[in-house]
Motif scaffolding. Structure first.
Motif, PDB file in Angstrom:
ATOM      1  N   UNK A 557     -19.380  -0.752   2.941  1.00 35.30           N
ATOM      2  CA  UNK A 557     -18.256  -1.243   2.151  1.00 35.30           C
ATOM      3  C   UNK A 557     -17.005  -0.577   2.722  1.00 35.30           C
ATOM      4  N   UNK A 558     -16.040  -1.380   3.188  1.00 38.94           N
ATOM      5  CA  UNK A 558     -14.919  -0.842   3.959  1.00 38.94           C
ATOM      6  C   UNK A 558     -13.610  -0.993   3.194  1.00 38.94           C
ATOM      7  N   UNK A 559     -12.855   0.106   3.111  1.00 43.52           N
ATOM      8  CA  UNK A 559     -11.492   0.068   2.590  1.00 43.52           C
ATOM      9  C   UNK A 559     -10.552  -0.173   3.764  1.00 43.52           C
ATOM     10  N   UNK A 560      -9.859  -1.288   3.723  1.00 38.69           N
ATOM     11  CA  UNK A 560      -8.949  -1.703   4.801  1.00 38.69           C
ATOM     12  C   UNK A 560      -7.546  -1.215   4.443  1.00 38.69           C
ATOM     13  N   UNK A 561      -7.091  -0.177   5.141  1.00 38.73           N
ATOM     14  CA  UNK A 561      -5.799   0.415   4.833  1.00 38.73           C
ATOM     15  C   UNK A 561      -4.679  -0.275   5.605  1.00 38.73           C
ATOM     16  N   UNK A 562      -3.537  -0.435   4.929  1.00 38.10           N
ATOM     17  CA  UNK A 562      -2.358  -1.001   5.587  1.00 38.10           C
ATOM     18  C   UNK A 562      -1.116  -0.335   5.009  1.00 38.10           C
ATOM     19  N   UNK A 563      -0.013  -0.510   5.716  1.00 33.73           N
ATOM     20  CA  UNK A 563       1.265   0.034   5.252  1.00 33.73           C
ATOM     21  C   UNK A 563       2.170  -1.048   4.702  1.00 33.73           C
ATOM     22  N   UNK A 564       2.387  -2.122   5.471  1.00 32.54           N
ATOM     23  CA  UNK A 564       3.342  -3.153   5.066  1.00 32.54           C
ATOM     24  C   UNK A 564       2.749  -4.558   5.071  1.00 32.54           C
ATOM     25  N   UNK A 569      -3.901  -7.432   6.189  1.00 33.56           N
ATOM     26  CA  UNK A 569      -5.063  -6.724   5.645  1.00 33.56           C
ATOM     27  C   UNK A 569      -5.963  -7.674   4.866  1.00 33.56           C
ATOM     28  N   UNK A 570      -5.361  -8.591   4.110  1.00 31.88           N
ATOM     29  CA  UNK A 570      -6.158  -9.583   3.374  1.00 31.88           C
ATOM     30  C   UNK A 570      -6.965 -10.454   4.326  1.00 31.88           C
ATOM     31  N   UNK A 571      -6.389 -10.762   5.495  1.00 28.10           N
ATOM     32  CA  UNK A 571      -7.125 -11.558   6.480  1.00 28.10           C
ATOM     33  C   UNK A 571      -8.365 -10.816   6.971  1.00 28.10           C
ATOM     34  N   UNK A 589       1.880   4.259   2.704  1.00 30.29           N
ATOM     35  CA  UNK A 589       2.654   4.582   3.900  1.00 30.29           C
ATOM     36  C   UNK A 589       2.355   6.024   4.286  1.00 30.29           C
ATOM     37  N   UNK A 590       1.871   6.227   5.497  1.00 28.23           N
ATOM     38  CA  UNK A 590       1.530   7.561   5.951  1.00 28.23           C
ATOM     39  C   UNK A 590       2.749   8.227   6.581  1.00 28.23           C
ATOM     40  N   UNK A 591       2.746   9.551   6.540  1.00 26.26           N
ATOM     41  CA  UNK A 591       3.848  10.299   7.135  1.00 26.26           C
ATOM     42  C   UNK A 591       5.001  10.543   6.203  1.00 26.26           C
TER      43      UNK A 591
END
Length: 778
Positions: A557-564, A569-571, A589-591
């Motif tokens: 089960x994978x958590x797909x991380x995104x920033x913007x 990510x939905x794709x 948002x990282x950083x």
């Protein structure tokens, strides 16, 4: 309010028993919670000491009775001072004596172990509510001002609730007309008295095993005093009422309480909630106040956790007010009656005598009053159906299941709902299992081969909420799926065929390079990660995308991380699900300050919803930013950005993930071949990746005792969507650097990541894995 703030999902104000129990319930259901308490240390005053049957059942449903050890039990209680047998069908009839200090200690440890952030010495001084959040302004013990921003704030801060006042809640009712003074006194020897009404007033005395005597006294006609009494006041009143002198004793604790009766006009106002004495003020007769508050907490906790996770169905939070306000109204009414019978003047004696006779002679009256006091009579409006158990708490049964013997109460230990399948038609049971399967992460299915106990169910299946109340029974006029939707929301989007389900092979042909025009097929025999969970940062595109898809293909089960790019990510999630895998998105948002906290809020919520746990087995630190700036053009701001995203974020992601990662977990960091291959245009970037290499080297030694492996994967020139890869001449030139005379594809790196995530890589840790296609060979 403006300025720096701590971001969380729920803020609970008040670290008494109700606030701590609510915090534990929220964490059990996956919500992040911060508890604010004005006191710098737990109170040493044991105001309440009585637990009733329903509260004992609730504590049992969370596995919290065993730590309390042997608890003194008294089957007899009272109603307004009149003895009352509290025996009813329950494993815990009667009254159970546990000092409030011990209850707070237990619930505080439980909440803390579940991950609640408990902050003492924090006084709430302001509240702001907007359409997006509720913000609490706090003064710390050091005198500093802090801000906490959450989706909701709950007042569990007692009858003088700051949340109730600042939130503008109405609190109608009556002020106190009578008071009962009490003290814990050491060094006195007086007769025990149980609600003894004398000519001048009421006297109660109970000597504890430790030799301390609790005395309580009311003088008929005396009005409540403006301030808390002194021990001398109690000594004087006790002597006037009983004729006994207790002045030689040593007071350990002195206070008084009145018969004020108030109830908040609403328990919820958008993002603000009230529970316990903040929602209702009553005379603490027979321990009902504490029990009422703890039952508020268990009703609200799972509902609010579902709402802040974005999966709560419409009206779920409104049911907290409608259910608990009605219960509170009934309890306050019976306590006002008890206060009159207990503290009223001589004129109430005829009423007391008639009442005592009726309660003694009528079993219906006795069971009704016992049910009200114990909380066992509660019945909520839960939807259609005429079954007698609908809306009532799950009875206590001994069940025999495939996993062995278990009580019906123990089936609720996980904090999830339960579909209880009792002996009956196997075809019907299989039909119900299939109907509930899409909600598997929220509702566990328990199949009983036999059961024994009172209150026969008269049905073959029951759906039980996390707080232990039955919301569906298998009768001809009800539908299980409708009940599941009403109480648990629409089935999670990831409840599609599991990765173990055979999926047609789908050819994927890379058309970007003739050297790699090879069909890559999905295979159904590669479920090496089934049952595991993974987080891949920066997985909405490029190598992260391919790694997420590859891990899902292995069964994770994978958590797909995104920033913007949520659409991207939905794709990825859609592609994984269409091929029989499971995934969900999480944004952060990282950083930037608070990045790791924000990411794990979403991650834990998604994991809890789908698995019932927040365990994270695999962490892939892939997210990063390229430099692309010559050394002479690198600014301090650019340098700081590179290190914040590429080096600092992975370190603190690992630090945070280790709280969720079971032994045997896997950490894979995406680094770069540029730590071994010179490129003057990427000096700062290469420095950040060099720092990432050190994570594997040093963490490997640290994590070895837990059998957690950590490795670095170093890609070379890999197709990443940059327009340069659309220029054939540029691609040809870059390909010459590889021993295979081609550029890398994201799938090349993803396959290495997937291998390191499996048990087959258990003997590899602290390594630098060259995934450059031979670019570093020279």
């Amino acid at each position: 309010m403006t300025g720096d703030y701590t971001d969380t999902q729920v803020v609970v104000v008040g670290a008494g028993p109700v606030g701590l129990f609510l915090a534990g319930e929220l964490r059990l259901a996956g919500a992040d919670v911060v508890v604010l308490e004005q006191l710098t240390a737990p109170t040493t005053e044991s105001r309440a000491s009585t637990l009733h049957a329903r509260t004992m059942e609730i504590l049992d449903s969370r596995g919290l009775l065993t730590p309390l050890g042997d608890i003194p039990n008294e089957p007899m209680g009272h109603f307004g001072g009149t003895p009352l047998d509290l025996t009813l069908p329950s494993p815990y009839p009667g009254q159970w004596k546990v000092p409030q200090t011990r209850i707070e200690e237990l619930l505080g440890q439980w909440a803390n172990d579940l991950g609640a952030d408990i902050r003492r010495g924090h006084e709430v001084t302001g509240l702001t509510v907007t359409g997006d959040y509720a913000e609490a302004e706090v003064r710390t013990a050091e005198g500093a001002t802090a801000f906490l921003r959450a989706k909701c704030v709950i007042g569990c801060d007692g009858e003088n609730s700051v949340v109730r006042r600042l939130g503008g809640f109405g609190f109608p009712g009556a002020d106190a007309e009578r008071e009962l003074m009490r003290a814990d006194v050491a060094g006195i020897d007086i007769p025990n008295r149980r609600f003894e009404r004398l000519d001048g007033g009421l006297a109660i005395a109970a000597r504890r095993p430790d030799g301390v005597t609790r005395v309580m006294v009311h003088e008929f006609g005396a009005r409540p005093r403006a301030e808390q009494p002194r021990f001398a006041d109690i000594v004087d009143t006790w002597k006037r009422v009983t004729g006994e002198d207790i002045s030689g004793g040593t007071p350990l604790w002195v206070n008084s309480f009145g018969d004020a009766s108030r109830q908040a006009d609403r328990y919820r106002d958008y993002r603000l909630f009230l529970a316990g004495d903040a929602a209702h003020q009553q005379m603490p007769i027979g321990g009902q106040a504490l029990n009422l508050g703890l039952q508020d907490a268990v009703n609200l906790g799972w509902k609010l956790a579902a709402q802040v996770a974005g999966r709560g169905p419409d009206g779920l939070l409104d049911s907290y007010h409608s259910e608990r306000h009605a219960v509170g109204r009934e309890i306050l009414s019976n306590i006002r009656t008890q206060a009159l019978l207990l503290l009223g003047p001589a004129a109430v004696e005829p009423v007391r005598q008639v009442f005592a006779e009726v309660a003694r002679e009528s079993e219906n009256v006795r069971t009704h009053l016992a049910g009200v006091i114990s909380g066992l009579d509660i019945r909520y409006e839960v939807g259609p159906g005429e079954h007698p158990l609908l809306g009532r708490r799950l009875p206590h049964w001994q069940l025999t299941t495939d996993e062995g013997a278990v009580t019906s109460t123990a089936t609720l230990r996980s904090g999830r709902g339960v579909l209880l399948l009792l002996p009956g038609d196997e075809a019907r049971r299989e039909e119900l299992r299939a109907a509930a399967a899409p909600w598997a992460g929220l509702v566990g299915t328990v199949t009983a081969d036999s059961y024994s106990g009172a209150e026969a169910p008269l049905t073959g299946a029951l759906l039980v909420r996390p707080d232990g109340y039955i919301v569906w029974a298998d009768t001809p006029d009800t539908d299980l799926k409708q009940a599941l939707k009403r109480w648990f929301g629409a089935p999670p989007a990831t409840s599609r065929p599991s990765p173990a389900t055979p999926v047609p092979a789908t050819a994927r042909v890379n058309n970007n390079s003739s050297a790699t025009a090879t069909a890559k097929k999905w295979r159904t025999d590669m479920n090496r990660l089934t049952g595991r969970t993974a987080l891949v940062t920066g997985s909405s595109r490029g190598m992260g995308r391919s790694a997420a898809i590859r891990l899902a293909r292995e069964g994770a089960l994978v958590a797909v991380h995104y920033t913007a790019r949520k659409d991207a990510a939905d794709e990825v999630v859609t592609e994984i699900e269409n091929d029989g895998g499971r995934a969900f998105t999480v944004r952060a948002e990282l950083g930037v300050p608070g990045d790791v906290h924000e990411l794990f809020l979403g991650l834990e919520s998604g994991l809890r919803e789908r698995t019932g746990s927040t365990d994270l087995d695999i962490l892939v630190n892939n997210a990063g930013v390229m430099g692309g700036v010559k050394p002479e053009d690198t600014t301090p701001e650019k340098f700081d950005e590179l290190f914040a995203v590429n080096a600092k974020a992975p370190f603190f992601l690992i630090q945070r993930a280790l709280k969720n990662m079971p032994d045997g977990g896997r950490i894979i960091n995406i680094t770069s071949g540029l730590t071994r291959f010179a490129n003057p245009d990427e000096i700062a970037y290469a420095m950040t990746k060099g720092a990432v290499d050190q994570l594997a080297l040093h963490f490997a030694k640290y994590l070895g005792p837990r059998n957690i492996t950590i490795n670095s994967v170093a890609p070379g020139i890999t197709r990443n969507g940059n327009p340069v890869f659309d220029i054939p001449e540029a691609v040809e030139q870059m390909a010459r650097l590889s021993a295979f005379n081609r550029v890398g594809e994201p799938e090349d790196v993803a396959d290495v990541v997937a291998f390191l995530a499996t048990d087959e890589a258990r003997w590899i840790t602290g390594s630098f894995v060259d995934a450059t296609g031979g670019t570093l060979l020279g």
